[in-house]
Design an enzyme around this catalytic site. Structure first.
Site, PDB file in Angstrom:
ATOM      1  N   GLU A 145       1.010  -1.305  -0.236  1.00 12.44           N
ATOM      2  CA  GLU A 145       0.099  -0.273  -0.037  1.00 12.44           C
ATOM      3  C   GLU A 145       1.160   1.127  -0.291  1.00 12.44           C
ATOM      4  OE1 GLU A 145      -2.854   0.229  -0.317  1.00 12.44           O
ATOM      5  OE2 GLU A 145      -3.035   2.134   0.431  1.00 12.44           O
ATOM      6  N   ASP A 146       2.166   1.346   0.402  1.00 11.86           N
ATOM      7  CA  ASP A 146       2.586   2.550   1.155  1.00 11.86           C
ATOM      8  C   ASP A 146       3.879   2.682   0.877  1.00 11.86           C
ATOM      9  OD1 ASP A 146       0.639   2.683   2.729  1.00 11.86           O
ATOM     10  OD2 ASP A 146       1.425   2.960   4.791  1.00 11.86           O
ATOM     11  N   ASP A 174      -3.227  -4.355  13.501  1.00 15.06           N
ATOM     12  CA  ASP A 174      -2.287  -2.788  12.605  1.00 15.06           C
ATOM     13  C   ASP A 174      -3.461  -2.532  13.434  1.00 15.06           C
ATOM     14  OD1 ASP A 174      -1.818  -1.778  10.984  1.00 15.06           O
ATOM     15  OD2 ASP A 174      -3.318  -2.027   9.149  1.00 15.06           O
TER      16      ASP A 174
HETATM   17 MN    MN Z   1      -0.693  -0.559   9.289  1.00 13.57          MN
END
Ligand code: MN
Length: 719
Positions: free
Chosen positions: A82-83, A145
């Protein structure tokens, strides 16, 4: 955290995981740490720490629950796709397809919450659910998370963002944690969100809890001692602890039932942990022979475990020192499962497959709804509903068992039996007694549905039902009946316009207008008005051209149509002409946050009632007068009247204290009325000006924590 520190913590993590898991994935642990650290190299968290701190902490949360190496690796990698510019293919080739599949699952859940306003959510949610049902470890990693993000929430500077995350945690993640039995994570998530959203309320409850506990500490010790002695006398080895309930659970209980917490049993539960199931029942037997049990309080979650796998015996007895206490009896294994739920099955490395197949039927139910729903917002709503609750089991007169989510009402039951039964349901008997259709069902209720084949479900039912099945069926019927409703509403609106200008509603009056808008007949014009295709302004302009100017400038927009609901309330009442005024019913004083309904009364306008106002019964036979409305997001008025009924100690300073507490919460007392007075107590009605429902609820909750206030609740007139 310095780089060295990261190194030490990474090594500690590897050591910790290897101590309980030596499976083939364990060899990838170090690689995953290096991979993730490298991928996030240039990123910082809001706290200013290196980003890698986050995946490492998430992995640590899971390692503390002794989850398998695969879960730990997924936790370490969960934000890379995602990042950063890492692709799933890269993860596949560096680790395995399985790792990539799970990372993909976690990424998708994240995307859903980020884009929850977009249409793409349906597709994503479907993938998410499928990924989850294939491997529930995706959800476990996501929960860890979220837990770490909640623990570090303070570093996010925007209040709005913190509140959004907290609400989402309460509404989506905590219930998910509960659904898979991860009680400990659920509690922490709720507490963190609660303390961010309502820190005042939380600390008030905490203070009161501590006070109660202080007063009762010797009592708690005595109770534990007496119970232990009883067990020893019968050679039962066990561990007894007094478990504190969480402020959030006390708060939700206070919100659900209007009660105060004044007793030990409200704050502490006693837990007896024994070595095997036989002993659970022996302990229960001893407790029930030595103390009076409260009828109906005994629950056997060993023979009938909760859907999330939770097992324990629960009972409430008048225990030592004649105090009412809640006792939970379970084995060590059950205790472990109660804390980490489904995750326990990866610690023990057995039964995982059986578990996925049998205990998680709700995933199958979810999938079914996904298949049958066409509209994505409807789907999300249904899904949320299905995930929220535990179940109640009810019976048809013939003895068929109907399982419903907790909180379901008679209408849900009727739809669960058959959608035709639901549609034509006009009355019901529970345990042979007639009851209102919105009555919530309880375990073991026998429900008899009375039908009338000409009946159609009213829109208001949407507010009462809990199950996705009932909601979809009602909406389907509503879509069908919608045209008539649009015509009716259009007629009310057009009549109103005509009456305002001393004209009579008739085919003749409207003939020109019908032609002008190219409608075949009056009804289709009215439907178009009701539906909002032809605006009131257009009608006025056409019917009364000379008045048009003075009218359009006086629109109001207190309410707006409920956009979530595509079928029920596409009725635009924004821009109604003056005279069709909105009144707040003096019986129930609706405030923003209340579920409300408008009653349209020709010549009088719309009266807004709280959805469970008694007065509404007077209108139950005229559903066409009901208008489904919601609060405007930005109302012009922001002060609303509410009344609190409080019982206060009759001693100097009590009333002043109440006024001070109310003022502290930024509300205004506009009137006091003493209803009754005895030697010890006053009963008073307090008129308040509040900003909305949450504001009012918080005021009541804080009042209840004060020792000079015996009780406090919202007051609704019933005459
Ligand atoms: Mn995370």
């Amino acid at each position: 955290m310095s780089v060295d520190n990261i190194g030490i913590r990474s090594e500690a993590l590897i050591k910790q995981v290897l101590s309980y898991d030596k499976s083939s994935y364990a060899q990838y642990l170090r690689k995953a740490i290096l991979f993730s650290q490298k991928a996030h190299e240039l990123q910082m968290r809001n706290s200013g720490e290196p980003f890698f701190h986050h995946p490492l902490e998430v992995a640590k949360i899971l390692a503390d629950m002794k989850l398998d190496s695969l879960s730990i690796i997924v936790a370490l990698l969960h934000d890379t796709v995602e990042d950063t510019n890492i692709t799933l293919q890269k993860i596949s080739s560096q680790f395995s397809d399985k790792v990539a599949e799970l990372v993909d699952g976690v990424t998708k859940i994240g995307k859903i919450s980020r884009k929850s306003q977009e249409v793409v959510q349906a597709e994503n949610l479907r993938k998410f659910i499928i990924a989850m049902s294939k491997d529930i470890r995706v959800l476990i990693v996501k929960l860890a998370d979220r837990l770490h993000n909640m623990r570090t929430l303070e570093h996010i500077s925007s209040i709005d963002k913190r509140n959004k995350i907290s609400l989402e945690t309460l509404e989506i993640y905590a219930p998910l944690a509960e659904r898979i039995g991860m009680q400990k994570i659920k509690n922490e998530l709720q507490d963190l969100a609660f303390s961010n959203l309502y820190s005042d309320v939380r600390s008030s409850i905490k203070t009161r809890m501590n006070l109660l506990k202080e007063n009762d500490q010797s009592l708690i010790d005595k109770i534990i001692f007496e119970l232990s002695t009883l067990m020893e006398k019968h050679s039962l080895k066990c561990k007894i602890v007094g478990r504190e309930k969480s402020p959030y659970s006390i708060w939700s209980k206070m919100k659900r039932k209007s009660i105060n917490f004044e007793q030990l049993s409200d704050v502490i539960a006693f837990r007896i942990v024994v070595s095997n199931i036989d002993n659970c029942y022996r302990v229960l037997g001893l407790i029930h022979t030595h103390y009076h049990s409260i009828p109906g309080s005994f629950k056997d979650f060993i023979s009938t475990p909760k859907k999330n796998g939770y097992k324990s015996l629960h009972t409430i007895v008048i225990g030592p020192e004649l105090y009412k206490i809640e006792v939970q009896i379970r084995t060590q294994d059950m205790n472990k499962i109660s804390e980490i739920g489904v995750a326990a099955h990866w610690c023990y490395k057995q039964g995982a497959e059986e578990l996925e197949k049998n205990k998680y039927n709700w995933i199958a139910e979810l999938l079914q709804i996904l298949e049958t729903s066409s509209d994505s917002s409807e789907l999300l709503e249904n899904t949320k509903l299905e995930m929220y609750y535990d179940q109640v089991f009810c019976f048809t007169p013939k003895g068929q068992v109907i399982a419903l989510p907790k909180g379901a009402c008679v209408i849900d039951f009727a739809y669960a039996v058959h959608s035709d039964i639901g549609d034509s349901c006009v009355g019901a008997k529970v345990n042979s007694r007639p009851i209102p259709l919105k009555t919530m069902l309880e375990n073991g209720d026998q429900v008899e549905i009375i039908t009338n084949k000409n009946h159609k479900p009213p829109a208001t039912w949407e507010k009462f039902v809990t199950t996705g099945k009932a909601l979809s069926a009602i909406r389907k019927q509503l879509r069908k009946g919608m045209l008539n409703e649009y015509i009716n509403l259009g007629r009310v609106i057009v009549s109103q316009i005509l009456e305002q200008h001393k004209m009579k509603f008739s085919e003749d009056t409207l003939r020109d207008t019908v032609d002008f808008f190219h409608k075949p007949n009056v009804d289709s014009l009215l439907a178009a008005v009701g539906e909002g295709h032809v605006s009131q302004d257009q009608i006025i302009k056409r019917l009364i051209p000379e008045k048009h100017q003075s009218v359009i400038n006086r629109k109001f927009s207190l309410f707006k149509p409920n956009k979530k609901n595509k079928t029920g309330s596409k009725i635009s009442i924004k821009g109604l002409i003056p005279g069709l005024a909105v009144h707040f019913a003096p019986c129930c004083n609706p405030i923003p946050g209340d579920s409300i309904v408008g009653i349209q009364q020709t010549g009088k306008g719309i009266t807004v009632h709280v959805l469970d106002c008694e007065i509404l019964q007077n209108y139950s036979s005229t559903p066409e007068k009901w208008l489904d409305i919601t609060w405007d997001k930005n109302p012009e008025k922001d002060i609303y009247k509410a009344i609190i009924n409080a019982v206060v100690l009759n001693k100097p300073g009590s009333l002043a204290m109440l006024a001070v507490e109310v003022a502290k919460l930024d509300a205004n007392v506009t009137n006091f009325k003493i209803m009754s007075r005895s030697k010890d107590f006053f009963e008073i009605l307090v008129d308040l000006e509040v900003k909305g429902l949450n504001h009012l609820t918080n005021i009541i909750t804080i009042l209840r924590t004060k020792s000079c206030i015996q009780s406090a609740c919202r007051y609704i007139r019933d005459e």
